[in-house]
Design an enzyme around this catalytic site. Sequence first.
Site, PDB file in Angstrom:
ATOM      1  N   TYR A 144       0.859  -1.183   0.000  1.00 50.87           N
ATOM      2  CA  TYR A 144       0.000   0.000   0.000  1.00 50.87           C
ATOM      3  C   TYR A 144       0.889   1.225   0.000  1.00 50.87           C
ATOM      4  O   TYR A 144       1.862   1.295   0.758  1.00 50.87           O
ATOM      5  CB  TYR A 144      -0.892  -0.009   1.243  1.00 50.87           C
ATOM      6  CG  TYR A 144      -1.765   1.230   1.383  1.00 50.87           C
ATOM      7  CD1 TYR A 144      -2.848   1.439   0.520  1.00 50.87           C
ATOM      8  CD2 TYR A 144      -1.505   2.179   2.371  1.00 50.87           C
ATOM      9  CE1 TYR A 144      -3.649   2.575   0.652  1.00 50.87           C
ATOM     10  CE2 TYR A 144      -2.315   3.305   2.506  1.00 50.87           C
ATOM     11  CZ  TYR A 144      -3.381   3.504   1.647  1.00 50.87           C
ATOM     12  OH  TYR A 144      -4.172   4.622   1.778  1.00 50.87           O
ATOM     13  N   ASP A 238       9.318   2.662  -0.431  1.00 49.74           N
ATOM     14  CA  ASP A 238       8.304   3.327   0.377  1.00 49.74           C
ATOM     15  C   ASP A 238       8.522   2.893   1.825  1.00 49.74           C
ATOM     16  O   ASP A 238       8.147   1.785   2.215  1.00 49.74           O
ATOM     17  CB  ASP A 238       6.902   2.957  -0.113  1.00 49.74           C
ATOM     18  CG  ASP A 238       5.818   3.660   0.702  1.00 49.74           C
ATOM     19  OD1 ASP A 238       6.165   4.365   1.681  1.00 49.74           O
ATOM     20  OD2 ASP A 238       4.630   3.506   0.354  1.00 49.74           O
ATOM     21  N   LYS A 266       4.646   8.794   8.874  1.00 51.12           N
ATOM     22  CA  LYS A 266       4.417   8.204  10.196  1.00 51.12           C
ATOM     23  C   LYS A 266       5.439   8.678  11.251  1.00 51.12           C
ATOM     24  O   LYS A 266       5.301   9.787  11.732  1.00 51.12           O
ATOM     25  CB  LYS A 266       4.317   6.688  10.067  1.00 51.12           C
ATOM     26  CG  LYS A 266       3.123   6.351   9.128  1.00 51.12           C
ATOM     27  CD  LYS A 266       2.608   4.959   9.131  1.00 51.12           C
ATOM     28  CE  LYS A 266       1.277   4.896   8.395  1.00 51.12           C
ATOM     29  NZ  LYS A 266       1.264   4.250   7.099  1.00 51.12           N
TER      30      LYS A 266
HETATM   31  C1  LIG Z   1       0.586   4.735   5.757  1.00 54.06           C
HETATM   32  C2  LIG Z   1       1.302   4.480   4.492  1.00 54.06           C
HETATM   33  C3  LIG Z   1       1.172   5.307   3.374  1.00 54.06           C
HETATM   34  C4  LIG Z   1       0.168   6.419   3.314  1.00 54.06           C
HETATM   35  O1  LIG Z   1       0.412   7.421   4.230  1.00 54.06           O
HETATM   36  P1  LIG Z   1      -0.780   8.437   4.617  1.00 54.06           P
HETATM   37  O2  LIG Z   1      -0.111   9.402   5.525  1.00 54.06           O
HETATM   38  O3  LIG Z   1      -1.842   7.610   5.266  1.00 54.06           O
HETATM   39  O4  LIG Z   1      -1.246   9.060   3.354  1.00 54.06           O
HETATM   40  C5  LIG Z   1       1.976   5.067   2.280  1.00 54.06           C
HETATM   41  N1  LIG Z   1       2.841   4.057   2.267  1.00 54.06           N
HETATM   42  C6  LIG Z   1       2.986   3.221   3.300  1.00 54.06           C
HETATM   43  C7  LIG Z   1       3.984   2.120   3.242  1.00 54.06           C
HETATM   44  C8  LIG Z   1       2.206   3.393   4.446  1.00 54.06           C
HETATM   45  O5  LIG Z   1       2.319   2.524   5.461  1.00 54.06           O
END
Ligand SMILES: *Cc1c(COP(=O)(O)O)cnc(C)c1O
Length: 430
Positions: A144, A238, A266
């Site tokens: 994701y 990511d 995060k």
């Molecule tokens: C949480 C997450 C996102 C999206 O981040 P948001 O701040 O919710 O838009 C993208 N990539 C990864 C791997 C994530 O865990």
Amino acid sequence: MNILNSINDFNEAKSVIPGGVNSPVRAFQSVGGNPRMIKKAYECYLIDEDNNKYIDFIQSWGPLILGHKDSDVIESIKKALERGVGYGAPTTAETKLAKEIISSYDGVEKIRLVSSGTEATMSALRLARAYSNKDDIIKFDGCYHGHSDSLLVSAGSGCATFGNPSSPGVPNDFSKHTLVARYNDLASLQACFESSNNVACVIIEPIAGNMGLVPADKDFIKGVRELCDKFSALLIFDEVMSGFRASLQGSLAYYDIVPDLVTFGKVIGGGLPLAAFGGRSDIMDLLSPQGSVYQAGTLSGNPIAVAAGYATLIKIKQTKNIYQNLERLAIKLTEGMKQKANEFGFSMQTCVRGSMFGFFFNDNYVKNFEIAKQSDTKLFARFHQKMLERGVYFAPSTFECGFICTAMNEEIINKVIEDCEVVFSELKNA
Ligand SMILES: *Cc1c(COP(=O)(O)O)cnc(C)c1O
């Protein structure tokens, strides 16, 4: 457990907010039951509107590695608040945060701050496409990367490499530029590359935390890097979740493979809306105003979020053996859970990467999304409900990762394992 206020408050929320939530997984749809309305939190605990207390293994979905209301983070936010909530002009605090991130992560020479992980990955893709002057991207099934159109694409059927929109509202014209490969499967990545001669980049969670916790094999990541180089595509890690969570260097501590671009979020925001993307200077300098790739944000680098993120990173760096200690607790928890599950005849797969942990009710080692989906989600739902009733708050889906924070200790983990024992015995006799 009395949850009357949560029930009433959630019903009221549903009358004005779709599904009652501002992000879908909070609605408990895959585990059933009424979501708890949270009124406050401290350390590793959440308190709901009926004053029930829960040990929180979600921690705002990853950011709160120091737990709720860490005194240094709160102090830093308060000081920043006194200087004003935002200026729309550059600040030295942004430079300091950028330097903290750059000094932790190999290959990142410049970084740009944004407000969400979705924005970070979306912007990184645009930059990669501009740099390579190609249109297609490759992602992996089960990873994701936020909810931008190009990335809301899941695997097509059979051996098709081009994906299908995973949400109504995403045009096929967009998703046709996104190829979807199988995680931990180099042959499938190679097939994607061979079916398009127009691949700008590969984006991957090197430690996938959005199909449960499913890390990439070492050889696989090495192979991904080699294929990217062979086909002149950029590699984007990511690390929105794994950055400063799996280790101080995110996945680099596990693979020693350096990407061209990386996204963070995060933890680097300390619980406030802040994310970032960065990489080599020659790529990053294509960004406007230096270059011509447009990217902007009214609240990007907001001083309150920067203050929270900076205080968090500084404290992480100053806390001796922080990741070793978090990992020790994560291993204790997952091994304890697995042992209790096995005692009562349930098979469980577990995984730990630093402060991240995952568990599946599954007979097989989970190395990709197909296998993750074979997990017993009904058993998970019952387990989740019963643990919640006992004051243990796991993520309300099999396909989410769990998090340990510095406010936890052995005593708390032991209590959770004891609760697991009771719950598994009830589930066995149900
Ligand atoms: C949480 C997450 C996102 C999206 O981040 P948001 O701040 O919710 O838009 C993208 N990539 C990864 C791997 C994530 O865990």
